[in-house]
Design an enzyme around this catalytic site. Structure first.
Site, mmCIF file in Angstrom:
data_model
loop_
_atom_site.group_PDB
_atom_site.id
_atom_site.type_symbol
_atom_site.label_atom_id
_atom_site.label_comp_id
_atom_site.label_asym_id
_atom_site.label_seq_id
_atom_site.Cartn_x
_atom_site.Cartn_y
_atom_site.Cartn_z
ATOM 1 N N LYS A 61 0.843 -1.194 0.000
ATOM 2 C CA LYS A 61 0.000 0.000 0.000
ATOM 3 C C LYS A 61 0.884 1.251 0.000
ATOM 4 C CE LYS A 61 -0.553 0.080 5.043
ATOM 5 N NZ LYS A 61 -1.502 0.091 6.165
ATOM 6 N N ARG A 107 -9.219 0.834 15.506
ATOM 7 C CA ARG A 107 -9.285 1.476 14.193
ATOM 8 C C ARG A 107 -10.403 0.772 13.419
ATOM 9 N NH1 ARG A 107 -3.789 1.542 10.747
ATOM 10 N NH2 ARG A 107 -4.460 -0.612 10.487
ATOM 11 N N TYR A 133 14.989 30.879 5.924
ATOM 12 C CA TYR A 133 13.843 31.684 6.349
ATOM 13 C C TYR A 133 13.875 31.984 7.850
ATOM 14 C CZ TYR A 133 11.273 31.110 1.933
ATOM 15 O OH TYR A 133 10.871 31.164 0.629
ATOM 16 N N MET A 183 10.964 24.939 0.539
ATOM 17 C CA MET A 183 10.164 24.092 -0.338
ATOM 18 C C MET A 183 11.040 23.284 -1.280
ATOM 19 S SD MET A 183 7.142 25.144 -3.029
ATOM 20 C CE MET A 183 6.041 25.763 -1.769
#
Length: 624
Positions: free
Chosen positions: A37, A132, A257, A305
């Site tokens: 998965k 779950r 940043y 980014m």
């Protein structure tokens, strides 16, 4: 040298090593399911599935129907279990692509039973404490009993899931005991019973189970440090980039940043063209580590980014040098150790790493495959036809570096499938066509040989009927080439009446079909049908079509054409003692260009290997 800005290397030899280590811990006669998965936790579902199957996996586990559908498109044919609850909107995909759904509630089971046309196998998920998905364990027996009453649902398996097998053995045993108690009360246990994930394989023996689900540990990632003394694993994924720029900073400068990193002394640092958009987690800002020329370097400043900065004061390096961001032989940058730095999840990091990176697959140190940027392995339902067609055409052009050739391939081959065939590609397998010439006693047909043919092949049945068509000129017959409900076409001599063509037998899966003849615009159409065919729609079935007709003596050649994609071809021409010299001219396009030709005294045969693909417009001309 790779020219990529970033890339991932997937070591399938390490993957195989990890599977062997885990398999050695399994009880006798226990099978394993490879979990693929989320694109095999970012490693590539297809290549991991292929290697796992080679190593003995008997199941694959996916999260949803579309993941399973993609594997089917890619040729994976072993059982695929959807581990998460499915939606009713996914029922068609589940049934069309032979996927095994997980059942956690009666409503979905009932809808599945109403939708399926044949008996379908399912696994029941029992929540023994994970909290779950799954039916609560106290309600499990009641649900199982109700599912067993549904006529077209067969419970193939029952499973649960450990929540803390890596670090809480007491609760793990509690879950195991709850599950075993349920099993002990079943009238008839299902074929497959599974509860252990990777960590469960290492931490607990569940002798009542005969299947385990292997995921994270197979990729060489430990879920807990305690596992390192129990099983020796190797990382499968390595994430790499290269130095894009080298800069210098002086005391008091800031990097990145928001001025989160202040330079304390003169510094040489490098810019790496990877950021959180590439999956390098933002929380590694001022904490992450990378390796350059075998030296560990700190990430400094915030992860941007598209870029990170690293301290290279102690490294002799240059622009273009390789940077290892995760994996490889440096424990400090293993996924589980990187995520410990910021309290993250190694599962998450693996799945997000390399979002813009090309994957390269290695076995025994040699690259054997690669997958493209942006992981464009998908089956789209939301792209328009025009947009998809443009993507396909552009991709072919870029691959071949020729617009002219790409246009030819697209317009003559792909467009034939996607446009003229309504985007529904049909193909045949195990195609065997036998044509036999003989003498006869009908004086009015003295200028013709008696011809008997037998055609067998396998194909997915599209309708509850199909057509056998016969015409006495090519133009009339041509209209049947693109008609998807026509399975046999014969060109009759122009001087013969269409009524001299006869279907002597037609079967699907051994069932003799009814047939009705009628003339349509100068052509003979024979409609073959049977009420039983409705049950076989959408399934691969075996066709058998036998005919009897006549062929002109004046012709000295017989042409047989294939107008569909075909896997495995055998064409036989039986002529007895009618001819002394017969030649065969095969015109095959596809994997086989030079077909195998076999001669006997009274026959000639042309064939390909059973697994080889033959493209449309291929065929054979027999000359006598």
């Amino acid at each position: 040298m790779k020219q990529d800005r970033s890339w991932t290397e997937i070591d399938l030899t390490n993957f195989e090593h990890n599977l062997n280590q885990l398999k050695a811990l399994l009880p006798f006669n226990t099978e394993f399911m490879q979990i693929v998965k989320a694109d095999a936790y970012g490693h590539g579902a297809y290549e991991i599935a292929r290697k796992a199957i080679e190593c003995g996996a008997t199941f694959l586990g996916v999260a949803n129907a579309q993941e399973g559908m993609l594997l089917r498109y890619q040729g994976i044919d072993i059982p695929i279990l959807i581990l998460s609850p499915s939606l009713t909107s996914e029922l068609k995909i589940i049934l069309d692509y032979d996927l095994i759904p997980t059942i956690s509630d009666l409503d979905f089971a009932t809808k599945l039973n109403e939708t399926t046309k044949t008996k379908i196998q399912v696994h029941v998920n029992v929540d023994t404490g994970m909290g779950r998905s799954g039916v609560p364990y106290l309600e499990a027996l009641e649900l199982i009993e109700k599912i067993e009453s549904l006529p077209d649902i067969q419970i193939q398996g029952i499973f649960s899931h450990f929540s803390s097998a890596e670090d809480d053995i007491e609760f793990t045993k509690k879950q195991s005991d709850r599950f075993e108690q349920i099993l002990s009360k079943l009238k008839m246990p299902p074929k497959f019973i599974h509860i252990a994930n990777s960590s469960g394989v290492v931490s607990i023996k569940c002798d009542y189970a005969n299947l385990v689900r292997i995921g994270l540990l197979s990729f060489g990632i430990y879920a807990d440090d305690s596992q390192k003394t129990k099983v020796a694993l190797k990382p499968v994924m390595t994430f790499k980039s290269r130095i894009g720029q080298i800069k210098r900073a002086v005391t008091g400068d800031f990097i990145g940043y928001n001025k989160t990193y202040k330079v304390e002394k003169q510094l040489k640092y490098a810019i790496i063209p990877v950021g959180y958009a590439d999956g390098y987690d933002f929380l590694l800002s001022n904490k992450g580590k990378v390796v350059v020329n075998d030296i560990l370097c700190n990430v400094i400043g915030k992860v941007s980014m598209d870029m990170i900065s690293i301290d290279i004061n102690s490294v002799n390096c240059k622009i273009g040098d390789e940077v290892i961001l995760m994996g490889n032989d440096h424990a400090e940058i293993y996924a589980e150790n990187l995520t410990q730095i910021y309290g993250g999840s190694s599962y998450e990091l693996l799945c997000q790493v390399g979002r813009r990176a090309k994957r390269y697959y290695y076995e025994n140190g040699k690259m054997i495959a690669s997958s493209p940027l942006l992981r464009r392995d998908f089956v789209s339902f939301d792209y328009s036809d025009d947009k998809l067609n443009k993507i396909i055409e552009t991709a072919i052009e870029q691959r071949l570096q020729s617009k002219e050739i790409s246009n030819l391939i697209y317009s003559d081959l792909l467009k034939h499938f996607f446009v003229e065939h309504d985007r529904d590609i049909h193909y045949r397998k195990n195609f065997v066509h036998t044509i036999s010439f003989a003498e006869h006693n009908r004086k009015e047909l003295k200028d013709y040989y008696l011809v008997q043919t037998e055609l067998t092949f396998s194909k997915k049945l599209q309708n509850d009927y199909f057509i056998v068509a016969c015409a006495n000129n090519e133009k009339l017959l041509e209209k049947y080439f693109l008609q998807s409900d026509v399975e046999y076409r014969w060109l009759l001599d122009s001087n013969l009446e269409a009524t001299l063509f006869d279907v002597t037998s037609v079967k699907v899966e051994g069932v003799e079909l009814y047939n009705e003849m009628k003339m349509v615009d100068g052509c003979l159409e024979i409609r073959c049908y049977h009420p039983e065919l409705e049950k076989s729609k959408g399934k691969e079935v075996e066709f058998s079509i036998s005919t009897k007709t006549y062929y002109p003596r004046k012709s000295h050649q017989l042409a047989i054409y294939l107008i569909e994609m075909t896997q495995g071809v055998e064409i036989n021409f039986n002529y007895g003692d009618l001819f002394e010299n017969v030649e065969a001219v095969p015109i095959f396009s596809g994997q086989t260009k030079f077909a195998k030709t076999s001669f006997k005294k009274d026959s000639i045969s042309i064939s390909s290997e059973k697994n080889e693909w033959i493209f449309p417009t291929s065929g054979v001309v027999f000359v006598y």
